[in-house]
Design a protein around this motif. Structure first.
Motif, PDB file in Angstrom:
ATOM      1  N   GLN A  20       0.425   6.629   1.337  1.00 45.14           N
ATOM      2  CA  GLN A  20      -0.883   5.948   1.331  1.00 45.14           C
ATOM      3  C   GLN A  20      -0.941   4.858   2.389  1.00 45.14           C
ATOM      4  O   GLN A  20      -1.951   4.696   3.100  1.00 45.14           O
ATOM      5  CB  GLN A  20      -1.145   5.350  -0.048  1.00 45.14           C
ATOM      6  N   LYS A  21       0.148   4.060   2.533  1.00 39.27           N
ATOM      7  CA  LYS A  21       0.166   2.993   3.530  1.00 39.27           C
ATOM      8  C   LYS A  21       0.144   3.534   4.956  1.00 39.27           C
ATOM      9  O   LYS A  21      -0.469   2.941   5.871  1.00 39.27           O
ATOM     10  CB  LYS A  21       1.380   2.099   3.321  1.00 39.27           C
ATOM     11  N   ILE A  22       0.821   4.687   5.132  1.00 45.83           N
ATOM     12  CA  ILE A  22       0.804   5.281   6.486  1.00 45.83           C
ATOM     13  C   ILE A  22      -0.613   5.709   6.860  1.00 45.83           C
ATOM     14  O   ILE A  22      -1.064   5.518   8.001  1.00 45.83           O
ATOM     15  CB  ILE A  22       1.792   6.461   6.556  1.00 45.83           C
ATOM     16  N   GLU A  23      -1.353   6.290   5.889  1.00 46.81           N
ATOM     17  CA  GLU A  23      -2.738   6.662   6.170  1.00 46.81           C
ATOM     18  C   GLU A  23      -3.588   5.433   6.499  1.00 46.81           C
ATOM     19  O   GLU A  23      -4.450   5.450   7.384  1.00 46.81           O
ATOM     20  CB  GLU A  23      -3.337   7.412   4.964  1.00 46.81           C
ATOM     21  N   GLY A  24      -3.333   4.342   5.750  1.00 47.21           N
ATOM     22  CA  GLY A  24      -4.060   3.111   6.036  1.00 47.21           C
ATOM     23  C   GLY A  24      -3.724   2.561   7.417  1.00 47.21           C
ATOM     24  O   GLY A  24      -4.574   2.021   8.127  1.00 47.21           O
TER      25      GLY A  24
END
Length: 604
Positions: free
Chosen positions: A438-442
């Motif tokens: 999720q953080k990588i997508e953000g």
């Protein structure tokens, strides 16, 4: 002189007598000829009247005979009455004309033979007339009393018919006689005219040989004498002209002096040391000299400064025979500052000595005008300098504001996104795979926003397309990029026929002004449709920025804003940039109707 006047008087009297005699003789014969001619013409007029009356009597006798015959064969009352009236009128007219002819014939002057012959012819005519008249009267009387009876009328008709040809024959003889007399008078008139014409010709020949020819020879001789006198007078005039030239050479100096005095009103005559010999009245009034100026030099009388006094005396002392011009400032006798343009002319006398003629022209007004022009030029230069300083200050202020805006955008937008990127990267926990994804997508989305912010912040810098390809390609790239960044409908129409390239300074300013107009339409006008048009001709490049925004009131925008808070700073810099490259900008806007800005740059 008295002899000449006497000769003129005698010649005039002689010619007057000759011409009076000649013209009088011609006039006498002309008037006499006219007398005889008019007399014969009057006689001709009388003859024509008699011939006219005689011819009418012949016609009336025939008409009377005809009407008597017509009346004798009419039985109806209407035609009878008509012919009775006509016959009665004809008989009266015939009788009246016959009596008038006899009376008129008796009154006309004729030769004795002619008078006897014509009276005899009228005596022969009279019985025929009386017979025709009496029988016609009888027929008229019988026709009025009762119906026409051929037996009663026949004797009267026979008498009329028998005598009517005899009357006509005798009338023809009378007319022929009158015609012959008229022809004889015409022949006599021709003879008189030829005689008068011959006499006039003889008089003219006589006058030519005895009057005009001697006068012409006399005039010819007089003219010949006059020509000889004219030649002698011409020789005398030539000698006088030679003497006049010699005299002109002697008075040439006086003419030069007079000409100089005529061309100026301020003059003075001085010697080689500057001592005044003579002073003009006008110059005397300007200097306001009360006492005598003997043994005083001109510089002292003009009260010049020591430097100007030395210069004037130095020019006067020069003895090169030339003309010197120089300007001097001094105070007149009434305390008024004056400027004089001084010319010094050497005048040489017959004795060999020389004097100086000082000619002065008042140029005070010209000097005042020059000083006023200099003052105005200095004032204009000062105003321009102050305006340049003010403009430079505004430009520096705008540059600082632009730097602050760029720094603020980098700090508030790019800096915050970089800080958020740093914290998100540090907070990644590789042990928790789901949150890591999720953080990588953000982080991906944050990187896209970061890239977009950097592109937006750096887009206002000079694009490389402007330097490489020119203003057309650079504006096309700007419209395309701003459409992506702002989601506005920005369209470029390039109607120029060729790809134009200009100096980098010109292209940069055209690009910046267009960019400022588009940014104003996006930020302040709230436009969602902006059209950029490029047009060119042989002499001008035109760029038009047209938007459908809310517009503004041009009268409320100051020509020169003091700060950004006042508004109008962008428009001010747009005008300054176009003025800097010798271009022109036209702004048209009204509230609710959008804004149109046109940039014109001359192509050289």
């Amino acid at each position: 002189m008295k002899k000449l006047e006497s000769l003129d008087h005698q010649t005039f009297n002689r010619l007057s007598k000759i011409y009076s005699i000649a013209l009088g003789a011609i006039a006498l014969f002309t008037i006499g000829g006219q007398f005889f001619i008019q007399r014969y013409l009057n006689a001709q007029i009388d003859d024509s009247k008699i011939i006219n009356i005689s011819g009418r009597q012949r016609m009336l006798s025939q008409k009377l005979t005809k009407e008597v015959l017509l009346l004798s064969y009419r039985t109806d009352a209407i035609s009878k009455k008509k012919y009775l009236q006509e016959l009665e009128s004809t008989i009266d007219l015939w009788k009246t004309s016959h009596e008038r002819l006899r009376r008129y014939n008796d009154t006309i002057p004729k030769d004795k033979n002619d008078s006897t012959e014509i009276k005899r012819m009228f005596l022969v005519l009279q019985p025929y007339f009386e017979i025709i008249y009496e029988n016609s009267t009888q027929i008229l009387s019988l026709a009025k009393k009762d119906s026409i009876n051929q037996k009663h009328l026949k004797p009267f008709l026979d008498n009329i018919i028998f005598n009517e040809p005899l009357f006509l024959k005798q009338m023809d003889a009378i007319v022929n006689r009158y015609e012959r007399d008229a022809q004889e008078k015409i022949s006599s008139l021709k003879k008189i005219e030829y005689s008068i014409f011959g006499l006039i010709i003889l008089i003219l020949i006589f006058e030519f040989f005895l009057l005009f020819r001697p006068v012409a020879l006399s005039i010819k001789k007089t003219i010949s004498n006059l020509l000889i006198s004219q030649k002698d007078a011409t020789n005398m005039a030539t000698n006088a002209e030679k003497l006049r030239k010699i005299q002109n050479e002697n008075v040439q100096e006086l003419i030069s002096l007079t000409k100089a005095l005529d061309q100026t009103l301020l003059y003075a005559r001085v010697n080689e040391q500057g001592i005044v010999k003579n002073l003009g009245e006008r110059f005397d009034n300007v200097l306001n000299i009360d006492q005598k100026f003997d043994q005083k030099n001109l510089a002292e009388l003009m009260k010049l400064s020591e430097l100007q006094s030395n210069r004037l005396l130095q020019l006067i002392a020069q003895n090169k025979g030339g003309v010197f011009n120089e300007e001097f400032e001094f105070i007149s006798g009434d305390g008024k500052k004056m400027w004089l343009d001084v010319s010094i002319l050497n005048v040489f006398k017959e004795s060999g000595t020389a004097e100086r003629l000082v000619l002065c022209s008042d140029i005070s007004k010209r000097k005042e005008a020059q000083l006023e022009i200099k003052r105005l030029n200095d004032l204009e230069y000062q105003q321009k300098e102050e305006l340049q300083k003010s403009n430079a200050s505004l430009i520096v202020e705008a540059q600082e504001e632009e730097r602050k805006r760029i720094a603020k955008e980098i700090h508030d937008s790019i800096g915050q996104m970089l800080t958020a990127l740093k914290f998100n990267i540090e907070s990644i926990n590789t042990n928790n795979i789901e949150k890591t994804h999720q953080k990588i997508e953000g982080l991906k989305q944050l990187s896209k926003d970061l890239i977009l912010g950097i592109r937006t912040a750096t887009f206002n810098l000079t694009p490389p397309e402007l330097k490489d390809y020119g203003i057309n390609i650079a504006l096309q790239k700007m419209a395309k990029e701003l459409t992506k960044l702002t989601s506005k409908n920005i369209i470029l129409e390039d109607n120029s026929t060729t790809e134009l390239r200009f100096d980098s300074l010109v292209e940069t300013n055209l690009y910046r002004v267009t960019q400022e107009a588009v940014n104003n339409a996006i930020k302040y006008a709230k436009s969602d449709y902006i059209l950029i048009s490029i047009n060119s001709s042989a002499s001008i490049l035109s760029i038009t920025i047209d938007d459908n925004g809310k517009g503004f009131d041009l009268t409320k925008i100051p020509d020169k804003p003091k700060n950004n808070a006042e508004g109008g700073m962008g428009l001010f810099f747009m005008k300054e940039r176009m003025n800097y490259i010798d271009g022109r900008i036209f702004i048209s806007s009204s509230i609710g109707q959008g804004t149109k800005i046109t940039l014109n740059y001359p192509i050289t």
